[in-house]
Write an enzyme that holds these catalytic residues in place. Sequence first.
Site, PDB file in Angstrom:
ATOM      1  N   ASN A 210       0.867  -1.195   0.029  1.00 49.32           N
ATOM      2  CA  ASN A 210      -0.102   0.102   0.142  1.00 49.32           C
ATOM      3  C   ASN A 210       0.798   1.442   0.076  1.00 49.32           C
ATOM      4  O   ASN A 210       1.924   1.149  -0.013  1.00 49.32           O
ATOM      5  CB  ASN A 210      -0.944  -0.022   1.153  1.00 49.32           C
ATOM      6  CG  ASN A 210      -0.352  -0.208   2.467  1.00 49.32           C
ATOM      7  OD1 ASN A 210       0.387   0.872   2.864  1.00 49.32           O
ATOM      8  ND2 ASN A 210      -0.374  -1.183   3.187  1.00 49.32           N
ATOM      9  N   ASP A 279      -4.621  -6.209   5.435  1.00 54.51           N
ATOM     10  CA  ASP A 279      -5.368  -7.160   5.917  1.00 54.51           C
ATOM     11  C   ASP A 279      -5.214  -8.674   5.444  1.00 54.51           C
ATOM     12  O   ASP A 279      -5.682  -9.500   5.958  1.00 54.51           O
ATOM     13  CB  ASP A 279      -6.801  -6.585   5.707  1.00 54.51           C
ATOM     14  CG  ASP A 279      -6.825  -5.264   6.366  1.00 54.51           C
ATOM     15  OD1 ASP A 279      -6.508  -5.136   7.470  1.00 54.51           O
ATOM     16  OD2 ASP A 279      -7.722  -4.350   5.956  1.00 54.51           O
ATOM     17  N   LYS A 289       8.708 -17.690 -10.093  1.00 60.23           N
ATOM     18  CA  LYS A 289       7.634 -16.379 -10.693  1.00 60.23           C
ATOM     19  C   LYS A 289       6.769 -16.909 -11.677  1.00 60.23           C
ATOM     20  O   LYS A 289       6.661 -17.784 -12.502  1.00 60.23           O
ATOM     21  CB  LYS A 289       8.610 -15.401 -11.816  1.00 60.23           C
ATOM     22  CG  LYS A 289       8.160 -14.186 -12.230  1.00 60.23           C
ATOM     23  CD  LYS A 289       8.957 -13.420 -12.996  1.00 60.23           C
ATOM     24  CE  LYS A 289       8.594 -12.369 -13.940  1.00 60.23           C
ATOM     25  NZ  LYS A 289       9.259 -11.961 -15.005  1.00 60.23           N
ATOM     26  N   PRO A 305      -2.997 -11.860  10.853  1.00 58.36           N
ATOM     27  CA  PRO A 305      -3.523 -11.300  12.198  1.00 58.36           C
ATOM     28  C   PRO A 305      -3.789 -10.026  12.233  1.00 58.36           C
ATOM     29  O   PRO A 305      -2.886  -9.125  11.475  1.00 58.36           O
ATOM     30  CB  PRO A 305      -2.312 -12.096  12.831  1.00 58.36           C
ATOM     31  CG  PRO A 305      -1.228 -12.124  11.937  1.00 58.36           C
ATOM     32  CD  PRO A 305      -1.668 -12.372  10.623  1.00 58.36           C
ATOM     33  N   ASP A 306      -4.656  -9.570  13.137  1.00 56.70           N
ATOM     34  CA  ASP A 306      -4.807  -8.250  13.399  1.00 56.70           C
ATOM     35  C   ASP A 306      -3.870  -7.911  14.522  1.00 56.70           C
ATOM     36  O   ASP A 306      -4.057  -8.289  15.613  1.00 56.70           O
ATOM     37  CB  ASP A 306      -6.038  -7.790  13.740  1.00 56.70           C
ATOM     38  CG  ASP A 306      -6.224  -6.378  14.127  1.00 56.70           C
ATOM     39  OD1 ASP A 306      -5.564  -5.626  14.799  1.00 56.70           O
ATOM     40  OD2 ASP A 306      -7.354  -5.660  13.655  1.00 56.70           O
ATOM     41  N   ILE A 307      -2.600  -7.239  14.251  1.00 56.66           N
ATOM     42  CA  ILE A 307      -1.430  -7.264  15.313  1.00 56.66           C
ATOM     43  C   ILE A 307      -2.197  -6.422  16.409  1.00 56.66           C
ATOM     44  O   ILE A 307      -1.930  -6.735  17.857  1.00 56.66           O
ATOM     45  CB  ILE A 307      -0.334  -6.483  14.642  1.00 56.66           C
ATOM     46  CG1 ILE A 307       0.077  -7.316  13.451  1.00 56.66           C
ATOM     47  CG2 ILE A 307       0.832  -6.311  15.637  1.00 56.66           C
ATOM     48  CD1 ILE A 307       1.334  -6.864  12.491  1.00 56.66           C
ATOM     49  N   PHE A 323      -4.546   3.583  15.075  1.00 59.63           N
ATOM     50  CA  PHE A 323      -4.622   4.500  13.934  1.00 59.63           C
ATOM     51  C   PHE A 323      -5.871   3.868  13.202  1.00 59.63           C
ATOM     52  O   PHE A 323      -6.110   2.849  12.851  1.00 59.63           O
ATOM     53  CB  PHE A 323      -3.573   4.678  12.883  1.00 59.63           C
ATOM     54  CG  PHE A 323      -2.756   5.909  13.713  1.00 59.63           C
ATOM     55  CD1 PHE A 323      -1.611   5.478  14.605  1.00 59.63           C
ATOM     56  CD2 PHE A 323      -2.464   7.033  12.809  1.00 59.63           C
ATOM     57  CE1 PHE A 323      -0.938   6.379  15.241  1.00 59.63           C
ATOM     58  CE2 PHE A 323      -1.596   7.951  13.372  1.00 59.63           C
ATOM     59  CZ  PHE A 323      -0.806   7.786  14.325  1.00 59.63           C
ATOM     60  N   LYS A 337     -14.005   1.216  15.925  1.00 61.75           N
ATOM     61  CA  LYS A 337     -12.587   0.547  15.905  1.00 61.75           C
ATOM     62  C   LYS A 337     -11.953   0.630  17.550  1.00 61.75           C
ATOM     63  O   LYS A 337     -11.422  -0.526  17.926  1.00 61.75           O
ATOM     64  CB  LYS A 337     -11.534   1.020  15.216  1.00 61.75           C
ATOM     65  CG  LYS A 337     -11.395   0.084  13.954  1.00 61.75           C
ATOM     66  CD  LYS A 337     -10.469   0.888  13.023  1.00 61.75           C
ATOM     67  CE  LYS A 337     -11.399   0.717  11.657  1.00 61.75           C
ATOM     68  NZ  LYS A 337     -10.657   1.399  10.422  1.00 61.75           N
ATOM     69  N   LYS A 341     -11.525  -3.175  19.038  1.00 64.64           N
ATOM     70  CA  LYS A 341     -10.174  -3.536  19.362  1.00 64.64           C
ATOM     71  C   LYS A 341      -9.773  -3.315  20.779  1.00 64.64           C
ATOM     72  O   LYS A 341      -8.588  -3.510  21.323  1.00 64.64           O
ATOM     73  CB  LYS A 341      -9.120  -2.956  18.381  1.00 64.64           C
ATOM     74  CG  LYS A 341      -9.481  -3.115  17.012  1.00 64.64           C
ATOM     75  CD  LYS A 341      -8.366  -2.925  16.057  1.00 64.64           C
ATOM     76  CE  LYS A 341      -8.715  -3.175  14.546  1.00 64.64           C
ATOM     77  NZ  LYS A 341      -7.675  -3.210  13.503  1.00 64.64           N
TER      78      LYS A 341
HETATM   79  O1  C5P Z   1      -9.017  -2.276  11.301  1.00 62.95           O
HETATM   80  P1  C5P Z   1      -8.044  -1.478  10.678  1.00 62.95           P
HETATM   81  O2  C5P Z   1      -7.009  -1.972   9.882  1.00 62.95           O
HETATM   82  O3  C5P Z   1      -8.721   0.047   9.962  1.00 62.95           O
HETATM   83  O4  C5P Z   1      -7.257  -0.847  11.767  1.00 62.95           O
HETATM   84  C1  C5P Z   1      -6.137   0.096  11.974  1.00 62.95           C
HETATM   85  C2  C5P Z   1      -5.401  -0.196  13.138  1.00 62.95           C
HETATM   86  O5  C5P Z   1      -5.105  -1.475  13.426  1.00 62.95           O
HETATM   87  C3  C5P Z   1      -3.812   0.587  12.796  1.00 62.95           C
HETATM   88  O6  C5P Z   1      -3.449   0.933  14.116  1.00 62.95           O
HETATM   89  C4  C5P Z   1      -3.186  -0.476  12.507  1.00 62.95           C
HETATM   90  O7  C5P Z   1      -1.744  -0.264  12.603  1.00 62.95           O
HETATM   91  C5  C5P Z   1      -3.760  -1.809  12.988  1.00 62.95           C
HETATM   92  N1  C5P Z   1      -3.685  -3.162  12.335  1.00 62.95           N
HETATM   93  C6  C5P Z   1      -2.958  -4.137  12.876  1.00 62.95           C
HETATM   94  N2  C5P Z   1      -2.844  -5.126  12.254  1.00 62.95           N
HETATM   95  C7  C5P Z   1      -3.662  -5.535  11.009  1.00 62.95           C
HETATM   96  C8  C5P Z   1      -4.492  -4.649  10.483  1.00 62.95           C
HETATM   97  C9  C5P Z   1      -4.472  -3.252  11.276  1.00 62.95           C
HETATM   98  O8  C5P Z   1      -2.206  -3.778  13.788  1.00 62.95           O
HETATM   99  N3  C5P Z   1      -3.603  -6.521  10.532  1.00 62.95           N
END
Ligand code: C5P
Length: 401
Positions: A210, A279, A289, A305-307, A323, A337, A341
């Site tokens: 991105n 995501d 390739k 994973p959503d860190i 953020f 959010k 979260k």
């Molecule tokens: O749900 P969204 O992606 O909009 O949330 C954004 C926040 O979650 C940011 O702080 C981003 O760094 C964190 N994030 C994360 N791991 C992910 C997706 C988002 O830590 N896989």
Amino acid sequence: MQLLGNRKILLGITGGIAAYKAAELVRLLTRAGAEVRVVMTPAAQEFVQPLTYQALSGHRVYTDLFDAEAESAMDHIELARWCDLLVVAPASADFLGKMSAGYADNLLLTLCLASKQPVAVAPAMNQQMFANPATRDNLRQLIGRGVLVWGPDEGEQACGDVGPGRMLEPAQLLNNILSQFGPGKLDGVRLLLTAGPTREPIDPVRYISNRSSGKMGYAIAEAAMKQGARVTLVSGPVFLAPPFGVELVAVESAQQMYEAVMGEVADCEIFIACAAVSDYRVAETAQHKIKKTGEVLTLQLVPNPDILAEVSALQARPFCVGFAAETENLEQYARGKLQQKNLDMIAANRVGSAGSGFEADFNQLEVYWIDGGQSIEHAGKSEVAKQLIDLIAERYTRARS
Ligand code: C5P
């Protein structure tokens, strides 16, 4: 108490009527215990004699880039390294223009280029000159590069005009200088931060990523460090040098970022997730390739994973700041959010508008917490980061007490 004991301030004076007020600033600084050296541009000397500042600072005044005697005592590079802070007050429109263009045709401009220390400017000029788009552009450029711009004030001017352009009063400048050296708001606090984009490999040469430049995250790392935090920065691939003193853990994919964060989080007290984490990742990265076939190609994506959510779900969790980048319904989505979260704070920026957000040097934020919020106005990312860290420090200290 000597508020500025042992602090070394290099004061640059440029050509403007406010040069006489700089004499008062020298007096206030030396009274506060600072060691002050004064540098004057040729134009400044048309307004006030160097002898004035020499008497007040107790040191010779530097005026000439090619002064062999002065250079042998302390050459201009040494002088730039010597100081803890370089303050240009007053900073004329001409000086700001040259500074933003990177000129070095007098001693003070050379010092501004050669200094690695923070540089602050206190603009002072006629209100019409201040309003001129050329001056505005120059100041924007300087702010974008991390130069601190203090003022100007509004009011009556020496020329009889009324409006913004007056130099800040010496007492106000002293306050600003003091706040540069004040006790850190995060002294000794261990702070973990993610920044930049992630890269999700498709095959050995391609990836999904991105537009995140990492600028905001790196500015936050630097601002936190300046407040005394011990900062670990887990960063995706960016074209930025890590701020001096920050521990960098370089990663590429979201999975690597997740593992790095989980490896560091145990003893951290604040976690800021600034990274633009992908995501999804490609379910199976091709070993070789992928060849062009002319057929439709489908990539299967699986969630990463959503860190941030994982960190905030830990039993011994740090103070968590997320953020949110949104194009619409900013507050509603950001607060959503914050709750989903389980965060302590969330900083939301509107993306898609020109001049802020991804890749830009400027930003503006709406910061929310469960029972409140605060806006951080449009400014250079380092200024926005400073204000955000101030806010985080305030909320964190309150949460801990
Ligand atoms: O749900 P969204 O992606 O909009 O949330 C954004 C926040 O979650 C940011 O702080 C981003 O760094 C964190 N994030 C994360 N791991 C992910 C997706 C988002 O830590 N896989």
